[in-house]
Scaffold this active site. Structure first.
Site, short mmCIF file in Angstrom:
data_model
loop_
_atom_site.label_atom_id
_atom_site.label_comp_id
_atom_site.label_asym_id
_atom_site.label_seq_id
_atom_site.Cartn_x
_atom_site.Cartn_y
_atom_site.Cartn_z
N PRO A 1 9.62 -6.13 -43.64
CA PRO A 1 10.27 -6.28 -42.55
C PRO A 1 11.66 -5.67 -42.85
O PRO A 1 12.23 -5.81 -44.11
CB PRO A 1 10.58 -7.88 -42.35
CG PRO A 1 9.33 -8.36 -43.27
CD PRO A 1 8.87 -7.35 -44.21
N HIS A 2 12.34 -5.25 -41.81
CA HIS A 2 13.85 -4.73 -42.12
C HIS A 2 14.34 -4.62 -40.70
O HIS A 2 13.81 -4.59 -39.74
CB HIS A 2 13.61 -3.23 -42.41
CG HIS A 2 12.79 -2.18 -41.72
ND1 HIS A 2 11.49 -2.31 -41.86
CD2 HIS A 2 13.06 -1.24 -40.88
CE1 HIS A 2 10.82 -1.45 -41.23
NE2 HIS A 2 11.88 -0.69 -40.35
N PRO A 3 15.83 -4.49 -40.77
CA PRO A 3 16.47 -4.75 -39.48
C PRO A 3 16.14 -3.20 -38.55
O PRO A 3 15.96 -2.65 -38.85
CB PRO A 3 17.96 -4.93 -39.66
CG PRO A 3 17.86 -5.29 -41.26
CD PRO A 3 16.63 -4.70 -41.79
#
Length: 154
Positions: free
Chosen positions: A68-70
């Site tokens: 996950p990452h922004p």
């Protein structure tokens, strides 16, 4: 070239956590509430950006791992970059390409797209290593995880 020590340094900044929840939103909420966040980065804003990215396409990459990452850049200073490793108490279906439930998140907070790609590549290389996957499946603490990274190389 991105080194094993660079990866370890980013994980030391981000931390290693055990999280729980019954949905991706719950899990992201649990993660960001525990994470060592850079000054000025609001946990609720980060959770929102993680969810926005997840809505576009699952960050599950297979072998029980998600990255996950922004959706949008949330930090500018390279000194604020970090990786939080979150072991899920209960694996969750995130529509991984191999259909395996996710049991670990590597949450990436990066300030530049090239660094982001370098980190993705380093983690992908580790995820191919049988010994590293074996260690990862034990939900190791930070010291054991960093030792496995150093031993297996990135």
């Amino acid at each position: 070239m991105f080194s094993t020590e660079d990866l370890c340094s980013l994980i030391k900044k981000g931390g290693v956590y055990s999280i729980e929840g019954t949905s991706i939103s719950d899990l992201f909420s649990s993660a960001v509430s525990k994470m060592n966040l850079p000054s000025g980065l609001d946990a609720q804003d980060l959770q929102k950006e993680l969810m926005e990215r997840e809505k576009i396409l699952s960050t599950a990459v297979g072998n029980g791992i998600a990255l996950p990452h922004p959706h949008k850049k949330v930090i500018d200073d390279p000194a604020d970059q970090r990786i939080a490793v979150c072991f899920l108490k209960e694996p969750i279906d995130m529509q991984a390409p191999d259909s395996r439930k996710v049991y670990v998140f590597f949450i990436l907070l990066t300030s530049a797209s090239q660094k982001h790609l370098d980190i993705l590549s380093a983690i992908a290389n580790l995820a191919k290593d049988k010994d590293f996957k074996t260690v990862l499946e034990t939900c190791p603490d930070e010291a054991a995880l960093l030792e496995a990274i150093r031993r297996c190389g990135a």
